[in-house]
Design a protein around this motif. Structure first.
Motif, PDB file in Angstrom:
ATOM      1  N   THR A   1      -2.362   0.643  -4.498  1.00 54.96           N
ATOM      2  CA  THR A   1      -2.152  -0.645  -3.844  1.00 54.96           C
ATOM      3  C   THR A   1      -1.703  -1.652  -4.887  1.00 54.96           C
ATOM      4  OG1 THR A   1      -3.811  -0.237  -2.122  1.00 54.96           O
ATOM      5  CG2 THR A   1      -3.242  -2.533  -2.571  1.00 54.96           C
TER       6      THR A   1
ATOM      7  N   ARG B   1       0.843  -1.192   0.000  1.00 52.59           N
ATOM      8  CA  ARG B   1       0.000   0.000   0.000  1.00 52.59           C
ATOM      9  C   ARG B   1       0.879   1.243   0.000  1.00 52.59           C
ATOM     10  NH1 ARG B   1      -2.359  -3.637   3.633  1.00 52.59           N
ATOM     11  NH2 ARG B   1      -4.508  -4.283   3.105  1.00 52.59           N
TER      12      ARG B   1
ATOM     13  N   THR C   1      -5.976  -0.141  -7.317  1.00 52.84           N
ATOM     14  CA  THR C   1      -5.255  -1.393  -7.111  1.00 52.84           C
ATOM     15  C   THR C   1      -4.749  -1.921  -8.440  1.00 52.84           C
ATOM     16  OG1 THR C   1      -6.437  -2.045  -5.110  1.00 52.84           O
ATOM     17  CG2 THR C   1      -5.483  -3.812  -6.407  1.00 52.84           C
TER      18      THR C   1
END
Length: 343
Positions: free
Chosen positions: A78, A35, A45
């Motif tokens: 992420t 992260r 992500t």
């Protein structure tokens, strides 16, 4: 509490930006969630290296993070890093492993420790909240760069259209990352050409950077004339146990230029492969709902296996190991978005 099968980090580990797929396991000895803070939340992500022989995700993320070195990312990022063991050997997955992009929640192959791991990863990401998800892949056959989606919602179509005009909608195979992540946020799989090609790395880098800079998704989906969308109607596999050869006599023989047929509308009667003898039933076609549709799409004339109706193939490859581990190709039809459910 049972120990986690993956690592969770809040900063890049030392050496990550200089790692190559073969050395990544020295930096990250097992799958990981990394992260990274940014100016906006929730995070974008990016999933990378689910297949160890497809390095574009690692290469694009490294290039992106070097570009932003010394300043804040425009949005939190992420990273989900996948099969580092297979990457060390340049393989899609090791013989003692399942395919890391077939065992996410919703898989038809539950029960493995790896499937349990991805179920836990999904729960961790669900807890975080996501802006969008991108799963980056290479492929072994000759294909254009294209985006795949598993839902037809406006945000999914908008995300795919940012990558290019060619979009593929599929609901099979099950257990892929983008399908599981679609329950959390707009999600896309990107196919970025052959491993190591500069055009694919650059395209993936620019796309991820563009999504990082988005404040929100457009209110409306792209117009029908702005994208070409195809629907996968069958996955074509070689029956297990058959020997596959390229240009030489085998149970299943592939022509050396077979992958040149990708993303071309082929007429009925086009030969896909030759089989060693008539009646071998070398290929099987499976519909998105799991039905065997071999007789609907494929026919046999002596040793030739041919298309029964006009079809557009994708992912045809001459890599016999990939064919044995996954499939020969997918069969697609053009899709009219105006008639499709946009759920």
């Amino acid at each position: 509490m049972e120990p986690s099968p993956f690592d969770e980090l809040h900063a890049l580990p030392d050496g990550f930006l200089d790692a190559i797929p073969e050395t990544l396991h020295r930096i990250l000895p097992r799958p990981a969630i990394i992260r990274l803070a940014g100016l906006r939340q929730p995070a974008l992500t990016v999933v990378l290296m689910l297949h160890g022989n497809e390095p574009v995700g690692l290469q694009a993320v490294q290039r992106l993070l070097r570009r932003h070195a010394g300043r804040a990312l425009p949005r939190a990022l992420t990273l989900v890093v996948g099969n580092v063991r297979a990457a060390a050997l340049g393989q899609r997955h090791l013989d003692d492993q399942p395919d890391f992009n077939r065992i996410w929640p919703g898989t038809e192959h539950p029960g493995s420790p790896e499937a349990a791991m991805f179920a836990r990863i999904i729960e961790r990401l669900r807890h975080d909240g996501l802006f969008a998800t991108i799963d980056l892949h290479n492929n072994t056959g000759r294909n254009p760069h294209y985006a795949c989606i598993n839902r037809l919602g406006d945000s999914f179509l908008s995300l795919a259209a940012m990558f290019g005009r060619t979009v593929v909608y599929f609901t099979r195979p099950r257990g892929v990352a983008s399908m599981a992540l679609a329950a959390l946020a707009p999600s896309v799989t990107l196919e970025c050409g052959h491993p190591g090609e500069e055009a694919g790395i650059a395209h993936a880098t620019e796309f991820v950077d563009a999504v990082l800079h988005l404040e929100r998704f457009p209110v409306h989906a792209p117009a029908a004339q702005e994208i070409e969308i195809f629907h996968t109607v069958a996955q074509v596999r070689v029956r297990p146990g058959l020997h596959i050869g390229v240009g030489t006599s085998a149970d299943v023989t592939l022509e050396p230029d077979l992958d040149g047929l990708n993303f071309q509308m082929l007429p009925a009667g086009t030969r896909l492969v030759r089989q060693a003898r008539a009646g071998l039933d070398a290929l099987v076609a499976i519909a998105p709902d799991g039905r065997d549709v071999t007789r609907e799409y494929l026919g046999e004339a002596g040793t030739d296996v041919y298309l029964r109706q006009p079809m557009m193939p994708s992912m045809l490859t001459l890599d016999t190991r990939v064919i044995a581990q996954d499939c020969l190709c997918y069969l697609m039809e053009p899709m009219d978005l105006g008639q499709a459910s946009r759920g």
